[in-house]
Structure formats: C-alpha cells, structure tokens
Design a protein around this motif. Structure first.
Motif, PDB file in Angstrom:
ATOM      1  N   VAL A 151     -10.448   2.917   5.123  1.00  0.00           N
ATOM      2  CA  VAL A 151      -9.406   1.911   5.148  1.00  0.00           C
ATOM      3  C   VAL A 151      -8.332   2.392   4.000  1.00  0.00           C
ATOM      4  O   VAL A 151      -8.754   2.518   2.656  1.00  0.00           O
ATOM      5  N   ILE A 152      -6.806   2.681   4.027  1.00  0.00           N
ATOM      6  CA  ILE A 152      -5.848   2.809   3.263  1.00  0.00           C
ATOM      7  C   ILE A 152      -5.040   1.830   3.075  1.00  0.00           C
ATOM      8  O   ILE A 152      -4.532   1.264   3.975  1.00  0.00           O
ATOM      9  N   MET A 153      -5.074   1.372   1.759  1.00  0.00           N
ATOM     10  CA  MET A 153      -4.459  -0.117   1.451  1.00  0.00           C
ATOM     11  C   MET A 153      -3.467   0.248   0.234  1.00  0.00           C
ATOM     12  O   MET A 153      -3.521   1.359  -0.487  1.00  0.00           O
ATOM     13  N   ASN A 154      -2.320  -0.500   0.191  1.00  0.00           N
ATOM     14  CA  ASN A 154      -1.452  -0.717  -0.859  1.00  0.00           C
ATOM     15  C   ASN A 154      -0.764  -2.143  -0.779  1.00  0.00           C
ATOM     16  O   ASN A 154       0.194  -2.085  -0.081  1.00  0.00           O
ATOM     17  N   VAL A 155      -1.476  -3.089  -1.147  1.00  0.00           N
ATOM     18  CA  VAL A 155      -1.107  -4.532  -1.103  1.00  0.00           C
ATOM     19  C   VAL A 155      -1.468  -4.782   0.471  1.00  0.00           C
ATOM     20  O   VAL A 155      -2.122  -5.879   0.691  1.00  0.00           O
ATOM     21  N   ARG A 156      -0.644  -3.973   1.270  1.00  0.00           N
ATOM     22  CA  ARG A 156      -1.032  -4.386   2.663  1.00  0.00           C
ATOM     23  C   ARG A 156      -2.106  -3.228   3.365  1.00  0.00           C
ATOM     24  O   ARG A 156      -2.238  -2.304   2.696  1.00  0.00           O
TER      25      ARG A 156
ATOM     26  N   VAL B  49      -7.891   8.434  10.510  1.00  0.00           N
ATOM     27  CA  VAL B  49      -6.996   7.688   9.459  1.00  0.00           C
ATOM     28  C   VAL B  49      -6.522   8.525   8.517  1.00  0.00           C
ATOM     29  O   VAL B  49      -5.361   8.532   7.862  1.00  0.00           O
ATOM     30  N   TYR B  50      -7.434   9.705   7.843  1.00  0.00           N
ATOM     31  CA  TYR B  50      -6.852  10.678   6.754  1.00  0.00           C
ATOM     32  C   TYR B  50      -5.968  11.497   7.158  1.00  0.00           C
ATOM     33  O   TYR B  50      -6.137  12.716   7.522  1.00  0.00           O
ATOM     34  N   THR B  51      -4.612  11.176   7.154  1.00  0.00           N
ATOM     35  CA  THR B  51      -3.554  11.766   7.803  1.00  0.00           C
ATOM     36  C   THR B  51      -2.753  12.043   6.706  1.00  0.00           C
ATOM     37  O   THR B  51      -2.548  10.826   5.832  1.00  0.00           O
ATOM     38  N   PRO B  52      -1.737  13.182   6.511  1.00  0.00           N
ATOM     39  CA  PRO B  52      -0.846  13.053   5.552  1.00  0.00           C
ATOM     40  C   PRO B  52       0.163  11.797   5.712  1.00  0.00           C
ATOM     41  O   PRO B  52       0.348  11.169   4.350  1.00  0.00           O
ATOM     42  N   GLU B  53       0.603  11.450   6.687  1.00  0.00           N
ATOM     43  CA  GLU B  53       1.428  10.458   6.792  1.00  0.00           C
ATOM     44  C   GLU B  53       1.120   9.128   6.323  1.00  0.00           C
ATOM     45  O   GLU B  53       1.615   8.305   5.473  1.00  0.00           O
ATOM     46  N   ASN B  54      -0.292   8.765   6.665  1.00  0.00           N
ATOM     47  CA  ASN B  54      -0.748   7.566   5.961  1.00  0.00           C
ATOM     48  C   ASN B  54      -0.953   7.782   4.696  1.00  0.00           C
ATOM     49  O   ASN B  54      -0.747   6.606   3.823  1.00  0.00           O
ATOM     50  N   LEU B  55      -1.397   8.963   4.098  1.00  0.00           N
ATOM     51  CA  LEU B  55      -1.619   8.889   2.801  1.00  0.00           C
ATOM     52  C   LEU B  55      -0.281   8.955   2.104  1.00  0.00           C
ATOM     53  O   LEU B  55      -0.159   8.205   0.804  1.00  0.00           O
ATOM     54  N   ARG B  56       0.713   9.431   2.642  1.00  0.00           N
ATOM     55  CA  ARG B  56       1.942   9.423   1.975  1.00  0.00           C
ATOM     56  C   ARG B  56       2.581   8.068   1.945  1.00  0.00           C
ATOM     57  O   ARG B  56       3.098   7.313   0.872  1.00  0.00           O
ATOM     58  N   ALA B  57       1.965   7.085   2.975  1.00  0.00           N
ATOM     59  CA  ALA B  57       2.770   5.708   3.183  1.00  0.00           C
ATOM     60  C   ALA B  57       1.894   5.006   1.913  1.00  0.00           C
ATOM     61  O   ALA B  57       2.570   4.163   1.455  1.00  0.00           O
ATOM     62  N   ALA B  58       0.734   5.351   1.581  1.00  0.00           N
ATOM     63  CA  ALA B  58      -0.143   4.573   0.400  1.00  0.00           C
ATOM     64  C   ALA B  58       0.369   5.122  -1.002  1.00  0.00           C
ATOM     65  O   ALA B  58       0.812   4.405  -1.780  1.00  0.00           O
ATOM     66  N   TYR B  59       0.367   6.288  -1.024  1.00  0.00           N
ATOM     67  CA  TYR B  59       0.442   6.917  -2.564  1.00  0.00           C
ATOM     68  C   TYR B  59       2.088   7.512  -2.702  1.00  0.00           C
ATOM     69  O   TYR B  59       2.063   7.756  -3.680  1.00  0.00           O
ATOM     70  N   GLY B  60       3.025   7.464  -1.824  1.00  0.00           N
ATOM     71  CA  GLY B  60       4.203   7.923  -2.079  1.00  0.00           C
ATOM     72  C   GLY B  60       4.349   9.436  -1.975  1.00  0.00           C
ATOM     73  O   GLY B  60       3.495  10.022  -1.352  1.00  0.00           O
ATOM     74  N   ARG B  61       5.317  10.004  -2.514  1.00  0.00           N
ATOM     75  CA  ARG B  61       5.888  11.194  -2.292  1.00  0.00           C
ATOM     76  C   ARG B  61       4.938  12.536  -3.041  1.00  0.00           C
ATOM     77  O   ARG B  61       5.236  13.572  -2.733  1.00  0.00           O
ATOM     78  N   HIS B  62       3.946  11.911  -3.889  1.00  0.00           N
ATOM     79  CA  HIS B  62       3.470  12.737  -4.686  1.00  0.00           C
ATOM     80  C   HIS B  62       2.241  13.429  -3.841  1.00  0.00           C
ATOM     81  O   HIS B  62       1.429  14.262  -4.267  1.00  0.00           O
TER      82      HIS B  62
END
Lengths: 276, 377
Positions: A221-226, A236-249
């Motif tokens: 489960v990847i989350m950031n408030v939502r 689920v472990y894709t660059p797009e999802n991770l970027r959506a949660a963690y931002g551009r870093h």
C-alpha cells in the motif's frame, strides 16, 4: 484463516483481513488521513509505505481504535475492531514507551497474555512458559530476565515482537519494526514474519525502507494522506506510484523489477536514521 | 534516654508519627506509579489546586470541619485536572505549560480566598493557614482511621489491579489495542493520587505535598529492578521518612513536621542517586574507571605480546621506553602495578641496562590472546 472459508453474510467484507472504507482522520483543520479506501487480503505480508507525515502510523492507530476517525469505518475479517481485540497482535513503535521502566524482557512479553487472563488474574507458570517460547523464537531466550533498559535497540524490538507473537493472533500489525535496529535483528524479524505469513496469518507492516519492499513483501500500500496505490507488490511498486507518493526525488530509488541498488543518501528520503 | 521514652509514649507524638508514616507509605506506593507515568507534576498541580477547595469547604461548612475541607480540596483538585486535560486537548499548549497555568491560577485563587477568610476573623479560621505548610500536631485520632481506611483501599486496588496498572503505566497504547479500558484505569490511578494528596494536606501542606509523592519513588527506582520492588521500597521509604520526620520534629523545639519529613525523603533521594548499585552516579563513575583501567591494562599486554612476537621470544624483556613508544604515551604506573599483582607480567632485569623491564608471564600471554579475541566484532 483460509480465504475460501464460508463467509457469514452478516459480516461486512469478511473476505479481507483488513477493510478500510472512506476513512478520514484530522488533527485540527488538516486531514491526517483523507478518504482512505483499503483492502488487504488474508495471508499476505503487506507493507504500508509513504513519506514522513503521510499518516502511516495514524492509519494503524485508527484501524486499532486508538485514534477516533471523523468519518469512515474499519473491519478486520468482517468484524469491527472491538470484537477482534484478542485476534490482533500489535507492535507499537519502539520509542512509544519508556524503556527505563523497571521490568524484565519476559515480563513485557507476558503482557501479551494479559487479555486472555482477564481481570485480576496474574500470569502464572503457563504464561511464563509461553513467554519464554516466544522469546526463544526471536533468539532472545538468554535475555529473558534482563532489565529492558539494558537491552539494545534491536533486542528491545525483538521483545516487542515476542509480546505480539505470544498472543498467537491471526493478524499482526507492526509500526516501523525495522526502525533503528541492527541488520541481524532485521533478518530475524523478516524471517519470523515470513514464517507467520506462511502459516496463513496476515502481517501488516508500516515500513520505511523502500529497498527491502520488493524482496520481502507480497502486498503493498503506497500512501500519502490518501491511498496512492495498493495491490500485489509487483503491480504496485512502480516508479509512477512511488513518484506520486514521494515526489520528484524518486530517481534515486530502485527501478523495479531490478534488485534495488543501495540508494545514495538523500536527506528528503532519509527515514532510516537510527534513534538515539 | 528517658527523654526519648517520654517522647515515644506521648499520645500526640505517637499519633503524629503514625499519621506521618501512614501518609508516607500511601504516597510512596501511589507515587511510584505517578512517577513511572510521568505524572509527577500533575501531583504538584493537584496539591496546589487543593487550597481553594480547603477555603471553600471552610466557607460552606462555616467551621473548621475536616470532612468538608477535604471534600472541597478533592473537588477543586479534580476541577484542576479537568482544566488541564481541556487545555492540552483543545489548544496547542503542551502539558508543562498547561500544568503551570492551572497550578498558579488555582493556587492564586486559594491564597485570595485564604486571606479573605482570615480577614473576616473568627477563631475557627485561624488554623486554615496551616494547610499551606501543614500542621502535624493538629492530627486527630479520627484522621488516623481515615488514613488507614484510604491506605487499605489503595493497597487493595494496587494488589487487585496489579497487572492492569503495570500494563497501563508501561504501554497505554498496547493496553488500549488489547481492549483494556485504559482511560478508566488511568483516571482511577489519578484519583488515588488526588486522595493521597488530600490526606497529606493537613500534615505536609499543599506546597510540599508533591515531594512526598515523588521523592520516595525516585529513590526507590534507583535500588530496584522490578515494579513490585519499586512500589514496595517506595512505600517503605515514604513510611520511614514520615516516621523519622515526626520523631525529629517532636524531639526538637520549633521544627515543623511536614518540611522535616520532606527533607528526610529528599536526603534519601540524594543518597540513592549517588550510591545505588548500577544506577548511582558514584557507582557509574567507579564502573567507568574500572573499565578504563581494564582497557589500559589490555593495551599494555597487547603491546608487550606484540614485542615478544616480533622478537620470537615469549619471555622478551620489554623496557619502559619501548612501552611508552608503543602506546603513544607513558603507561600509568598503577596499570603496571595492577598487572604485576594479577600475575600477568613480572619485573625482570636486563643487564647491562638498569632501567625497569617486564616480561609477560604465561597467564599474561593467555590474557593478551583472550582480550585480543574479545575485541573481534
């Protein structure tokens, strides 16, 4: 809890070990959790990841009934948490308690049995034996009578895990169990969690170390408030999802499905700082 | 000697001594939980907040009736606890700030009421000021029964709910997740602390009462390794301080009981913080010194073994200057003496040089090898 067990129609979404719907939690005006919809099937080892302050711990605490939501509901195997108390093992964050408390490792593990003892009754020989067995599962049998203040961080975390283990609960919920522990302890804990999963139990872990997600978990489960994404790790472990949660870093983080190379230090992602 | 016997057979001294010991035991027992739950300062706020209640109780009863005074103290104490909870939940203030505000506001109201009551005059109001610093001699036989009753109640609750209180004190979140009514258990513990404070008002006063809660527990923590031990030792230290304070003040003219009790308890804390095995400051300093000595000795042994190996001669005579160079500084003479005493090195002569030399004994070689291995990760 086998997945194909006959389901009681009176229960709400009993096919999921954890079912969260429309859950919103707010401290003051800012939402800590916003409209969370979440389903974790039984028998998986699930990681909940997200940046600092993304509400991971709040989600666990709300699911366990420790934090009151402003909206939404939570079910474990179809039941509200109040009816599942004895069947959920909880491992809080290690720094949530005072480790200078005058007690021993075995005594802390026995606390996992207090609920089954009920009011007034004290733990006896049977409880002691079960606590010792749980400690032994984590390689801590030699430290049973040690003061908890004299244990290392990793040993303290093992004691906490043993306290949840001794409950023999079908669902295990852990809040950052790998934070600030040594490599040996991390291996012991992962090993134990996998064995529990293989016995059919559901293991839900709030996790901070992205490099171990792919190798150890099967649900994510990847989350950031939502909730940003949820499902089998491979999907689920894709660059797009991770970027959506963690931002551009995120360029630094392992690109699936290749095995994760060690990430260069990046202060904005550094959640692994060991506690003092 | 006969003075002491007079003292001990005096009814009022017996009464004060018994009361102070009982109060110390109760406060020590409950204080152990309060300290472990980091609620020491809550006790202080409750004690100070009792003062307006004392005056209100007096005003309502119209006389110095202990029952209504204690009820009033308990009421305003509870009100203060409620205010603190509201402040921390609804504002951004942290607990310490909330405690400070509530404590001083309630105490100020108490002092205003107190001066008002005293200005109105009347013989009955004269004794009210004694609630500030306590007046042990005012204790009545009936008060002892009240103390004994509350003490028995507190003991019964602590024994009956032992594991519940332990769990809630150590890890309230886990307790809640297990389904225990944590808020109710916490409230029960706080109410018992408030009861102990109210009991102590007459003896020690609102200003110093908190010391009787914290000091025995803080001292007891130094000496014990289990919660049971800590609670028992804390109660014992509280009782001993109460008894000691009562006797000292009875045997000396013009020493108020309450403050003497607090001073004795504080002295016990000071000694405990210094010398308690394992946790005391002195003990830890000694342990650190021993550890330093061991490391220094191990370095000497390692240097000597290195030299012996380099020369292919286990009985190689090492000159002091060689050791100094190898260690990057002169080894403390005490290290060498200690090693000689332990039979790990022995002084030898190495003609024609007249400077001191040492060689490793067999035990010394074994020890050097052992500590070298011990250092491996």
């Amino acid at each position: 809890m086998p997945v194909d067990a006959p389901l009681d129609p009176a229960l709400h979404e009993p096919q999921f070990a954890l079912h969260v719907e429309d859950l919103t939690v707010s401290y003051g005006a800012t939402p800590a959790l916003w409209d969370i919809d979440l389903d974790i099937p039984p028998g998986v080892m699930a990681a909940i990841i997200g940046p600092n302050g993304s509400g991971k711990s709040t989600l666990l605490k709300t699911a366990l009934g420790l934090v009151k939501p402003v909206a939404g509901h939570v079910r474990f195997l179809g039941f509200p948490v109040a009816q599942m108390r004895g069947r959920i093992g909880y491992v809080p964050q290690r720094q949530a308690v005072d480790w200078d408390f005058p007690t021993t490792a075995r005594d802390v593990v026995e606390m996992g049995l207090y609920r089954s003892l009920g009011w007034f009754r004290r733990p006896g020989r049977a409880a002691r034996a079960r606590a010792m067995a749980a400690l032994a599962e984590l390689g801590m049998q030699d430290y049973a009578e040690r003061q908890i203040s004299q244990l290392s961080g990793g040993q303290q975390q093992r004691v906490f895990l043993a306290r949840a283990l001794v409950q023999e609960a079908p669902i295990l919920i852990l809040d950052e169990p790998m934070a600030g522990v040594d490599a040996a302890t991390e291996a012991v804990i992962f090993d134990l969690l996998k064995r529990l999963r293989d016995q059919g139990r559901t293991v839900i872990v709030v996790h901070h170390d992205l490099t171990t997600v792919q190798s150890h978990f099967d649900w994510l489960v990847i989350m950031n408030v939502r909730v940003i994404a949820q499902g089998p790790v491979a999907q689920v472990y894709t660059p797009e999802n991770l970027r959506a949660a963690y931002g551009r870093h995120l360029a630094m983080i392992a690109a699936p499905p290749a095995p994760p190379p060690p990430a260069p230090p990046d202060p904005s992602l550094d959640e692994t700082t060991p506690l003092p | 000697m006969s003075a002491l016997i007079d003292l001990l057979t005096s009814g009022i001294v017996q009464r004060v001594a018994l009361g102070a010991a009982l109060l110390g035991a109760i406060a020590g027992m409950l204080g152990a939980f309060a300290v472990l739950r980091r609620q020491s300062l809550l006790g202080d706020a409750l004690a100070h907040a009792a003062l307006p209640g004392v005056c209100l109780g007096f005003l309502i009863a119209g006389a110095r009736d202990l029952g209504s005074i204690l009820a009033g103290a308990f009421f305003t104490g509870a009100l203060a606890a409620l205010c603190m909870m509201l402040i921390t939940r609804t504002t951004r203030l942290k607990t310490d700030a909330a405690l400070g505000i509530v404590l001083s506001v309630f105490f100020a109201v108490g002092v205003v009421l107190l001066t008002h009551v005293q200005a109105r005059g009347g013989a009955a109001s004269a004794g009210l000021g004694s609630f500030l610093f306590g007046q042990a001699a005012a204790i009545l036989p009936g008060d002892l029964w009240l103390m004994g009753g509350i003490g028995a109640l507190a003991l019964g609750l602590v024994l009956g709910l032992w594991k519940e209180m332990k769990l809630v004190s150590f890890d309230p979140d886990f307790a809640r997740a297990q389904g225990w009514p944590v808020t109710a258990i916490e409230a029960l513990m706080t109410v018992m602390v408030a009861l102990a404070i109210v009991l102590g008002l007459q003896l020690v006063g609102v200003v110093l009462m908190v010391a009787l809660l914290i000091a025995p527990a803080a001292a007891a923590r130094q000496w014990t390794r289990s919660l049971g031990g800590m609670v028992a030792v804390s109660a014992a230290i509280g009782a001993a301080s109460g008894l000691g304070g009562a006797l000292v003040s009875a045997g000396t003219r013009g020493l108020a009981t309450g403050p003497v009790v607090v001073l004795i308890a504080s002295a016990v804390v000071l000694v405990s913080l210094m010398v308690a095995p394992g946790r005391g400051v002195l003990w830890q300093a000694l342990a650190a010194r021993r550890a330093r000595a061991r490391i220094g000795e191990a370095r000497v042994l390692a240097a000597m073994q290195g030299l012996a190996q380099a020369h292919g001669d286990p009985a190689y005579a090492t000159e002091r200057g060689m050791l100094e160079t190898a260690l990057g500084g002169a080894p403390e003479p005490a290290r060498l003496t200690a090693l000689e005493k332990r039979g790990l090195i022995r002084p030898v002569t190495h003609a024609p040089e007249t400077t001191p030399h040492w060689e490793l004994t067999e035990a010394g070689h074994a020890e050097a090898t052992r500590s070298e291995k011990g250092r491996a990760p």
